[in-house]
Motif scaffolding. Structure first.
Motif, mmCIF file in Angstrom:
data_model
loop_
_atom_site.group_PDB
_atom_site.id
_atom_site.type_symbol
_atom_site.label_atom_id
_atom_site.label_comp_id
_atom_site.label_asym_id
_atom_site.label_seq_id
_atom_site.Cartn_x
_atom_site.Cartn_y
_atom_site.Cartn_z
ATOM 1 N N VAL A 141 35.754 42.572 29.145
ATOM 2 C CA VAL A 141 36.747 41.810 29.834
ATOM 3 C C VAL A 141 38.292 42.178 29.322
ATOM 4 O O VAL A 141 39.253 42.342 30.007
ATOM 5 C CB VAL A 141 36.363 40.467 29.747
ATOM 6 N N ILE A 184 41.144 43.747 31.606
ATOM 7 C CA ILE A 184 42.711 43.162 31.781
ATOM 8 C C ILE A 184 43.862 43.996 31.203
ATOM 9 O O ILE A 184 44.462 44.111 31.832
ATOM 10 C CB ILE A 184 42.703 41.763 30.936
ATOM 11 N N TYR A 185 43.490 44.760 30.338
ATOM 12 C CA TYR A 185 44.549 45.934 29.576
ATOM 13 C C TYR A 185 44.606 46.935 30.820
ATOM 14 O O TYR A 185 45.725 47.433 31.217
ATOM 15 C CB TYR A 185 43.998 46.462 28.395
ATOM 16 N N SER A 225 46.674 45.497 33.755
ATOM 17 C CA SER A 225 48.049 45.612 33.189
ATOM 18 C C SER A 225 48.721 47.153 33.322
ATOM 19 O O SER A 225 49.916 47.361 33.735
ATOM 20 C CB SER A 225 48.164 45.083 31.806
#
Length: 157
Positions: free
Chosen positions: A19, A23-24, A27
């Motif tokens: 997860v 998310i990284y 981004s």
């Protein structure tokens, strides 16, 4: 703690790592998309600046363009080469911008401004004559787009 508990913890921590990685990654993709839009904006603005520079640094070229827009046939051979070169360059830049906008990499407001400028150019008699002679050098999709712009002007005018 038995092996089953350790395996469950390992699976839980692995899930958290996945997860966090997602998310990284999201981004980074957003940041890259923003940089692409900024780069596109700069490229379009630089093209507009070059056109403005032409008006300032080579006013005689602007006189040729003005005369060519009104009546391409009245130009001398050299003037016609200048006029045709300008239109070829301008419409190829529009083609590039068209595809960039279609891919969503250009702000809609910037694309609308580019369209208005080309709409004006394409509705000049000399430009329309040039387009009829040179349209075959552009992609089918882009030709359809330009032909649509010209039809819009005919319907409105």
């Amino acid at each position: 703690m038995d092996i089953t508990t350790l395996a469950a913890w390992g699976e839980f921590l692995g899930g958290i790592a996945v997860v966090a990685s997602l998310i990284y990654l999201a981004s980074q993709i957003r940041q890259n998309s923003k940089l692409l839009r900024v780069s596109t904006t700069i490229s379009v603005c630089e093209s507009d600046i070059e056109y403005a520079r032409l008006r300032i640094e080579k006013p005689e070229s602007m006189l040729v363009l003005r005369a060519g827009f009104a009546d391409r046939e009245s130009l001398t051979e050299v003037e016609r080469e200048i006029f045709d070169g300008y239109l070829d360059l301008s419409i190829r830049i529009l083609q590039k911008d068209y595809y960039v906008a279609q891919d969503g990499a250009m702000k809609q407001s910037l694309w609308q401004g580019e369209q208005r400028g080309m709409y004006w150019v394409l509705h000049q008699p000399g430009s329309q004559q040039w387009w009829e002679e040179n349209r075959f050098t552009f992609s089918d999709e882009f030709r359809d787009y330009v032909d649509g712009l010209i039809r819009e002007g005919e319907a409105a005018g």
